[in-house]
Design a protein around this motif. Structure first.
Motif, PDB file in Angstrom:
ATOM      1  N   PHE A  47      13.723  17.035  -2.929  1.00 44.55           N
ATOM      2  CA  PHE A  47      14.179  15.958  -4.128  1.00 44.55           C
ATOM      3  C   PHE A  47      13.087  15.889  -5.129  1.00 44.55           C
ATOM      4  CE2 PHE A  47      16.083  14.020  -0.195  1.00 44.55           C
ATOM      5  CZ  PHE A  47      17.376  14.567  -0.639  1.00 44.55           C
ATOM      6  N   PHE A  48      11.821  16.109  -4.829  1.00 45.97           N
ATOM      7  CA  PHE A  48      10.629  15.951  -5.799  1.00 45.97           C
ATOM      8  C   PHE A  48       9.926  17.329  -6.150  1.00 45.97           C
ATOM      9  CE2 PHE A  48      11.291  12.264  -3.186  1.00 45.97           C
ATOM     10  CZ  PHE A  48      11.419  11.257  -4.335  1.00 45.97           C
ATOM     11  N   SER A  49      10.510  18.287  -5.795  1.00 44.94           N
ATOM     12  CA  SER A  49       9.793  19.791  -5.907  1.00 44.94           C
ATOM     13  C   SER A  49       8.418  19.722  -5.585  1.00 44.94           C
ATOM     14  CB  SER A  49      10.030  20.205  -7.429  1.00 44.94           C
ATOM     15  OG  SER A  49      11.436  20.362  -7.871  1.00 44.94           O
ATOM     16  N   GLU A  50       8.021  19.107  -4.565  1.00 43.52           N
ATOM     17  CA  GLU A  50       6.781  18.919  -4.150  1.00 43.52           C
ATOM     18  C   GLU A  50       6.349  19.956  -2.838  1.00 43.52           C
ATOM     19  OE1 GLU A  50       6.026  14.050  -5.149  1.00 43.52           O
ATOM     20  OE2 GLU A  50       6.360  15.135  -3.103  1.00 43.52           O
ATOM     21  N   MET A  51       5.586  20.874  -3.219  1.00 44.56           N
ATOM     22  CA  MET A  51       5.139  21.947  -2.064  1.00 44.56           C
ATOM     23  C   MET A  51       3.837  21.733  -1.548  1.00 44.56           C
ATOM     24  SD  MET A  51       6.277  24.287  -0.055  1.00 44.56           S
ATOM     25  CE  MET A  51       7.831  24.544  -0.822  1.00 44.56           C
ATOM     26  N   PRO A  52       3.552  21.128  -0.406  1.00 40.40           N
ATOM     27  CA  PRO A  52       2.322  20.985   0.301  1.00 40.40           C
ATOM     28  C   PRO A  52       1.569  22.159   0.161  1.00 40.40           C
ATOM     29  CG  PRO A  52       3.965  19.980   1.696  1.00 40.40           C
ATOM     30  CD  PRO A  52       4.743  20.846   0.635  1.00 40.40           C
ATOM     31  N   ASP A  53       0.275  22.047  -0.262  1.00 41.37           N
ATOM     32  CA  ASP A  53      -0.511  23.139  -0.195  1.00 41.37           C
ATOM     33  C   ASP A  53      -1.281  23.453   1.351  1.00 41.37           C
ATOM     34  OD1 ASP A  53      -2.561  21.304   0.026  1.00 41.37           O
ATOM     35  OD2 ASP A  53      -3.349  21.551  -2.009  1.00 41.37           O
ATOM     36  N   TRP A  54      -1.902  24.697   1.257  1.00 37.53           N
ATOM     37  CA  TRP A  54      -2.194  25.077   2.712  1.00 37.53           C
ATOM     38  C   TRP A  54      -3.240  24.145   3.318  1.00 37.53           C
ATOM     39  CZ3 TRP A  54      -7.468  26.045   4.306  1.00 37.53           C
ATOM     40  CH2 TRP A  54      -7.999  26.542   3.082  1.00 37.53           C
ATOM     41  N   ILE A 105      10.186  18.265   3.806  1.00 35.39           N
ATOM     42  CA  ILE A 105      11.454  18.942   3.619  1.00 35.39           C
ATOM     43  C   ILE A 105      12.071  18.088   2.348  1.00 35.39           C
ATOM     44  CG2 ILE A 105      13.884  19.048   4.344  1.00 35.39           C
ATOM     45  CD1 ILE A 105      12.657  19.686   6.955  1.00 35.39           C
ATOM     46  N   PHE A 106      11.914  16.760   2.467  1.00 32.37           N
ATOM     47  CA  PHE A 106      12.307  15.944   1.424  1.00 32.37           C
ATOM     48  C   PHE A 106      11.704  15.926   0.245  1.00 32.37           C
ATOM     49  CE2 PHE A 106      14.486  13.581   5.091  1.00 32.37           C
ATOM     50  CZ  PHE A 106      15.869  13.733   4.824  1.00 32.37           C
ATOM     51  N   GLY A 107      10.354  16.248   0.318  1.00 35.40           N
ATOM     52  CA  GLY A 107       9.439  16.185  -0.889  1.00 35.40           C
ATOM     53  C   GLY A 107       9.787  17.300  -1.568  1.00 35.40           C
ATOM     54  N   TRP A 108      10.175  18.473  -0.968  1.00 39.55           N
ATOM     55  CA  TRP A 108      10.486  20.036  -1.737  1.00 39.55           C
ATOM     56  C   TRP A 108      11.888  19.757  -2.192  1.00 39.55           C
ATOM     57  CZ3 TRP A 108      13.872  23.824   0.798  1.00 39.55           C
ATOM     58  CH2 TRP A 108      13.927  24.972   0.146  1.00 39.55           C
ATOM     59  N   CYS A 159       0.896  -1.078  -0.034  1.00 44.22           N
ATOM     60  CA  CYS A 159      -0.187  -0.007   0.041  1.00 44.22           C
ATOM     61  C   CYS A 159       0.917   1.391   0.104  1.00 44.22           C
ATOM     62  CB  CYS A 159      -1.043   0.019   1.304  1.00 44.22           C
ATOM     63  SG  CYS A 159      -2.244  -1.189   1.141  1.00 44.22           S
ATOM     64  N   MET A 160       1.933   1.105   0.646  1.00 44.71           N
ATOM     65  CA  MET A 160       2.792   2.393   0.910  1.00 44.71           C
ATOM     66  C   MET A 160       3.483   2.843  -0.503  1.00 44.71           C
ATOM     67  SD  MET A 160       6.586   2.552   2.528  1.00 44.71           S
ATOM     68  CE  MET A 160       7.266   1.588   1.184  1.00 44.71           C
ATOM     69  N   VAL A 161       4.162   1.732  -1.314  1.00 48.14           N
ATOM     70  CA  VAL A 161       4.401   2.128  -2.463  1.00 48.14           C
ATOM     71  C   VAL A 161       3.558   2.688  -3.454  1.00 48.14           C
ATOM     72  CG1 VAL A 161       5.563   1.051  -4.681  1.00 48.14           C
ATOM     73  CG2 VAL A 161       6.194   0.317  -2.542  1.00 48.14           C
ATOM     74  N   VAL A 162       2.172   2.105  -3.617  1.00 42.27           N
ATOM     75  CA  VAL A 162       1.204   2.705  -4.394  1.00 42.27           C
ATOM     76  C   VAL A 162       0.879   3.935  -3.864  1.00 42.27           C
ATOM     77  CG1 VAL A 162      -1.456   2.307  -4.957  1.00 42.27           C
ATOM     78  CG2 VAL A 162       0.053   0.475  -4.917  1.00 42.27           C
ATOM     79  N   ALA A 163       0.737   4.209  -2.654  1.00 39.70           N
ATOM     80  CA  ALA A 163       0.628   5.700  -2.326  1.00 39.70           C
ATOM     81  C   ALA A 163       1.666   6.519  -2.492  1.00 39.70           C
ATOM     82  CB  ALA A 163       0.320   5.592  -0.581  1.00 39.70           C
ATOM     83  N   LEU A 164       2.870   6.235  -2.449  1.00 38.93           N
ATOM     84  CA  LEU A 164       4.039   7.146  -2.751  1.00 38.93           C
ATOM     85  C   LEU A 164       4.083   7.635  -4.159  1.00 38.93           C
ATOM     86  CD1 LEU A 164       6.823   5.539  -0.289  1.00 38.93           C
ATOM     87  CD2 LEU A 164       5.807   7.836  -0.124  1.00 38.93           C
ATOM     88  N   ILE A 165       3.559   6.554  -5.206  1.00 37.84           N
ATOM     89  CA  ILE A 165       3.622   6.927  -6.539  1.00 37.84           C
ATOM     90  C   ILE A 165       2.401   7.861  -6.823  1.00 37.84           C
ATOM     91  CG2 ILE A 165       3.202   5.897  -8.750  1.00 37.84           C
ATOM     92  CD1 ILE A 165       4.285   3.278  -7.805  1.00 37.84           C
ATOM     93  N   ALA A 166       1.435   7.569  -6.192  1.00 40.06           N
ATOM     94  CA  ALA A 166       0.209   8.554  -6.617  1.00 40.06           C
ATOM     95  C   ALA A 166       0.004   9.686  -5.940  1.00 40.06           C
ATOM     96  CB  ALA A 166      -1.163   7.665  -6.259  1.00 40.06           C
ATOM     97  N   LEU A 167       0.876   9.897  -4.619  1.00 40.44           N
ATOM     98  CA  LEU A 167       0.692  11.002  -3.810  1.00 40.44           C
ATOM     99  C   LEU A 167       2.018  11.868  -3.703  1.00 40.44           C
ATOM    100  CD1 LEU A 167      -1.625   9.765  -0.973  1.00 40.44           C
ATOM    101  CD2 LEU A 167      -2.372  11.071  -3.193  1.00 40.44           C
ATOM    102  N   PRO A 168       1.900  13.121  -3.416  1.00 40.67           N
ATOM    103  CA  PRO A 168       3.191  13.608  -3.110  1.00 40.67           C
ATOM    104  C   PRO A 168       3.671  13.093  -1.800  1.00 40.67           C
ATOM    105  CG  PRO A 168       1.463  15.443  -3.712  1.00 40.67           C
ATOM    106  CD  PRO A 168       0.830  14.128  -3.690  1.00 40.67           C
ATOM    107  N   LEU A 169       4.998  13.169  -1.565  1.00 45.46           N
ATOM    108  CA  LEU A 169       5.670  12.557  -0.404  1.00 45.46           C
ATOM    109  C   LEU A 169       4.840  12.979   1.055  1.00 45.46           C
ATOM    110  CD1 LEU A 169       7.872  10.519   0.256  1.00 45.46           C
ATOM    111  CD2 LEU A 169       9.402  12.731   0.644  1.00 45.46           C
ATOM    112  N   ALA A 170       4.915  14.520   1.140  1.00 40.04           N
ATOM    113  CA  ALA A 170       4.254  15.049   2.428  1.00 40.04           C
ATOM    114  C   ALA A 170       2.791  14.533   2.651  1.00 40.04           C
ATOM    115  CB  ALA A 170       4.458  16.590   2.300  1.00 40.04           C
TER     116      ALA A 170
END
Length: 301
Positions: A250-257, A245-248, A82-93
């Motif tokens: 390594f993956f340029s993922e910035m969590p929204d508000w 921090i790691f999402g930002w 489930c974790m791998v599926v979630a990490l592929i589909a969603l931002p890390l944070a």
């Protein structure tokens, strides 16, 4: 002594969860290169290889309760898939915020499995945390990634609670080795249809992930053996900081508000009702007393 044990358990969980985020980052990269069950097989085997040198030198090699390791191993397999599926589909944070719904689930599950008492404050914290989960997943945008992330949280909660069934005299290395070994046959059967030529890149990613996740599993075993689960579970949430921090980075993922709001609704109530603030205050007071005593001694008073 009990307060010291709780504080140490909290510190262990905080450090372990920051390291575990690196494992999630590597799994997210691996998800772009291979199927889910291939990734899990490579990680399972690399975990056993990392544990083998330590296991050889353990005195008690055979588990006293093999069935406990069979159950925990298959919980890990389901949760990892489930974790791998979630990490592929969603931002890390976002994925990690949903993974940390595990302590919310541990409250009713702990009452059921361990007969652990739950007070009104804990019930309120769990209710607010559930609202936080809904804010993060946004029911109108509910997808398989969110379902998988909550599946990971559920298996993690059950895995943490089943630690109590491991005999206290059994070493952490023995527990981890047998839990991983018991699930290899099921992982191999699931991965067999997708297996191709040997993938060195996947081995490196899986090996790195295994190394980091071993810190989390070992930390969880040590922490939950030494303290009450409901007293330390909120320390799990500190991994959200590392995930953002790691999402930002390594993956340029910035969590929204909305993600930050949902994470706050999950984290803050459980941290406030846990012993963590009191433990930190007590620790600071002890440091201040030691400094004052040292200063007085230096002045010859």
């Amino acid at each position: 002594m009990r307060n010291n044990s709780t504080f140490i358990a909290i510190v262990i969980l905080v450090v372990a969860n920051q390291i575990a985020v690196l494992s999630d980052a590597l799994m997210k990269v691996a998800g772009e290169q291979a199927s889910v069950f291939e990734i899990l097989l490579y990680r399972q085997l690399s975990t056993l290889l990392l544990l083998l040198p330590l296991f050889i030198f353990t005195k008690q090699k055979l588990p006293q309760k093999p069935l406990v390791h069979v159950v925990r191993g298959h919980l890990w397999l389901a949760g990892s898939g489930c974790m791998v599926v979630a990490l592929i589909a969603l931002p890390l944070a976002t994925a990690n915020a949903l993974f940390y719904a595990a302590p919310i689930m541990m409250l009713p599950l702990g009452m059921w499995l361990h007969k652990s008492p739950i007070n009104r404050t804990q019930v309120m914290a769990a209710f607010i945390g559930f609202i936080g989960v809904l804010v993060i997943i946004r029911p109108t945008e509910f997808n398989w990634g969110a379902i998988a992330a909550l599946g990971t949280a559920l298996t993690l909660a059950l895995s943490n609670l089943t630690v109590k069934y491991i005999p206290k005299q059994e070493s952490v290395v023995t527990s981890l080795f047998w839990t991983n070994l018991m699930v290899v046959p099921a992982t191999l059967v699931l991965a067999w249809p997708q297996l191709q030529s040997f993938n060195w890149s996947l081995l490196y990613l899986a090996g790195g992930s295994s190394l980091f996740i071993l810190f989390l599993h070992a930390g969880s075993v040590i922490a939950y053996k030494s303290a009450n689960a409901n007293s330390i579970a909120s320390a799990e949430y500190t991994g959200l900081i590392g995930a953002a921090i790691f999402g930002w980075l390594f993956f340029s993922e910035m969590p929204d508000w909305l993600t930050w709001l949902g994470a706050a609704l999950i984290v803050v109530p459980l941290i406030l009702q846990s012993p963590l603030p009191k433990q930190l205050l007590s620790w600071k007071q002890r440091l201040n007393r030691k400094r004052l005593k040292r200063s007085t001694s230096d002045m010859g008073l």
